[in-house]
Design a protein around this motif. Structure first.
Motif, PDB file in Angstrom:
ATOM      1  N   HIS A  44       0.835  -1.207   0.000  1.00 59.61           N
ATOM      2  CA  HIS A  44       0.000   0.000   0.000  1.00 59.61           C
ATOM      3  C   HIS A  44       0.869   1.256   0.000  1.00 59.61           C
ATOM      4  CE1 HIS A  44      -3.690  -2.098   2.020  1.00 59.61           C
ATOM      5  NE2 HIS A  44      -3.388  -2.626   0.854  1.00 59.61           N
ATOM      6  N   GLN A  45       0.249   2.356  -0.418  1.00 55.94           N
ATOM      7  CA  GLN A  45       0.878   3.668  -0.265  1.00 55.94           C
ATOM      8  C   GLN A  45       0.254   4.357   0.938  1.00 55.94           C
ATOM      9  OE1 GLN A  45      -1.926   5.380  -0.630  1.00 55.94           O
ATOM     10  NE2 GLN A  45      -1.898   6.397  -2.612  1.00 55.94           N
ATOM     11  N   GLN A  46       0.590   5.606   1.158  1.00 52.06           N
ATOM     12  CA  GLN A  46       0.206   6.294   2.397  1.00 52.06           C
ATOM     13  C   GLN A  46      -1.294   6.487   2.589  1.00 52.06           C
ATOM     14  OE1 GLN A  46       1.719   7.689  -0.190  1.00 52.06           O
ATOM     15  NE2 GLN A  46       0.906   9.735  -0.600  1.00 52.06           N
ATOM     16  N   HIS A  47      -2.093   6.364   1.526  1.00 53.91           N
ATOM     17  CA  HIS A  47      -3.542   6.541   1.667  1.00 53.91           C
ATOM     18  C   HIS A  47      -4.271   5.217   1.885  1.00 53.91           C
ATOM     19  CE1 HIS A  47      -3.141  10.753   0.747  1.00 53.91           C
ATOM     20  NE2 HIS A  47      -2.513  10.456  -0.376  1.00 53.91           N
ATOM     21  N   GLY A  48      -3.525   4.111   1.921  1.00 56.46           N
ATOM     22  CA  GLY A  48      -4.133   2.831   2.260  1.00 56.46           C
ATOM     23  C   GLY A  48      -4.570   1.967   1.097  1.00 56.46           C
ATOM     24  N   PHE A  49      -4.223   2.345  -0.124  1.00 58.72           N
ATOM     25  CA  PHE A  49      -4.532   1.467  -1.255  1.00 58.72           C
ATOM     26  C   PHE A  49      -3.245   1.098  -1.980  1.00 58.72           C
ATOM     27  CE2 PHE A  49      -5.923   5.840  -2.185  1.00 58.72           C
ATOM     28  CZ  PHE A  49      -5.105   6.193  -3.245  1.00 58.72           C
ATOM     29  N   ALA A  50      -3.356   0.199  -2.955  1.00 61.40           N
ATOM     30  CA  ALA A  50      -2.167  -0.330  -3.634  1.00 61.40           C
ATOM     31  C   ALA A  50      -1.339   0.791  -4.249  1.00 61.40           C
ATOM     32  CB  ALA A  50      -2.565  -1.324  -4.714  1.00 61.40           C
ATOM     33  N   HIS A  51      -0.047   0.702  -4.074  1.00 61.96           N
ATOM     34  CA  HIS A  51       0.885   1.671  -4.654  1.00 61.96           C
ATOM     35  C   HIS A  51       0.837   1.552  -6.181  1.00 61.96           C
ATOM     36  CE1 HIS A  51       4.638   3.649  -5.688  1.00 61.96           C
ATOM     37  NE2 HIS A  51       4.666   4.146  -4.461  1.00 61.96           N
ATOM     38  N   GLY A  52       0.919   2.680  -6.859  1.00 57.64           N
ATOM     39  CA  GLY A  52       0.901   2.686  -8.323  1.00 57.64           C
ATOM     40  C   GLY A  52       2.015   1.861  -8.931  1.00 57.64           C
ATOM     41  N   GLY A  53       3.146   1.782  -8.264  1.00 56.27           N
ATOM     42  CA  GLY A  53       4.252   0.969  -8.760  1.00 56.27           C
ATOM     43  C   GLY A  53       3.910  -0.507  -8.793  1.00 56.27           C
ATOM     44  N   VAL A  54       3.078  -0.958  -7.860  1.00 61.48           N
ATOM     45  CA  VAL A  54       2.642  -2.356  -7.844  1.00 61.48           C
ATOM     46  C   VAL A  54       1.739  -2.630  -9.057  1.00 61.48           C
ATOM     47  CG1 VAL A  54       1.344  -4.099  -6.545  1.00 61.48           C
ATOM     48  CG2 VAL A  54       2.871  -2.514  -5.342  1.00 61.48           C
ATOM     49  N   LEU A  55       0.830  -1.696  -9.325  1.00 63.11           N
ATOM     50  CA  LEU A  55      -0.049  -1.851 -10.491  1.00 63.11           C
ATOM     51  C   LEU A  55       0.774  -1.825 -11.786  1.00 63.11           C
ATOM     52  CD1 LEU A  55      -2.952   0.483  -9.357  1.00 63.11           C
ATOM     53  CD2 LEU A  55      -2.928  -2.003  -9.324  1.00 63.11           C
ATOM     54  N   SER A  56       1.743  -0.925 -11.854  1.00 63.50           N
ATOM     55  CA  SER A  56       2.607  -0.839 -13.037  1.00 63.50           C
ATOM     56  C   SER A  56       3.403  -2.118 -13.236  1.00 63.50           C
ATOM     57  CB  SER A  56       3.563   0.341 -12.933  1.00 63.50           C
ATOM     58  OG  SER A  56       2.878   1.547 -13.099  1.00 63.50           O
TER      59      SER A  56
END
Length: 140
Positions: A44-56
């Protein structure tokens, strides 16, 4: 397990980053691939959802599996573009990619990424990329 799926799982197992994340190849046919990743808090990132790098990462890898299986040669990602549609929340991410066109030197592929929740699947990102055949020299 068919030969293509077995080969795909061997390729994924040789990717230390994919192993670290816990990625699984759950479907692999000529020109199509599906990767799944448990969505843990460490991703997760700081807002509690999946980090964009994980999706990328998921998009990149799924696009390359789809393009490589369509072209049936060793490949690398030449480029890709991703659109984040909504926050990725849930227990699992699923990337489904397919080759839209495959030639001798490159394939153009599309990928949908969904987040799995108790309510079902939610589309969270889409990506499109160009997958390039490696030269004999590059694949050694």
């Amino acid at each position: 397990m068919d030969a293509l799926m077995e080969m795909g799982q061997q390729v994924l197992a040789k990717q230390p980053f994919s192993t670290l994340l816990g990625t699984k190849l759950t479907r692999f046919e000529r020109g199509e691939a599906e990767l799944q990743l448990p969505l843990r808090v460490e991703l997760h990132q700081q807002h509690g959802f999946a980090h964009g790098g994980v999706l990328s990462y998921l998009a990149d890898n799924a696009l390359t599996f789809a393009g490589g299986s369509a072209m049936q040669v060793p490949v690398v990602t030449s480029e890709f573009k991703i659109n984040y549609l909504r926050p990725a929340l849930g227990t699992r991410l699923i990337a489904r990619a397919r080759a839209l066109h495959a030639g001798r030197r490159q394939a153009v592929c599309h990928c949908d990424i969904v987040a799995l929740t108790e309510q079902g699947e939610t589309l969270v990102a889409v990506a499109q990329g160009t997958i390039a055949a490696m030269s004999n020299r590059e694949s050694e």
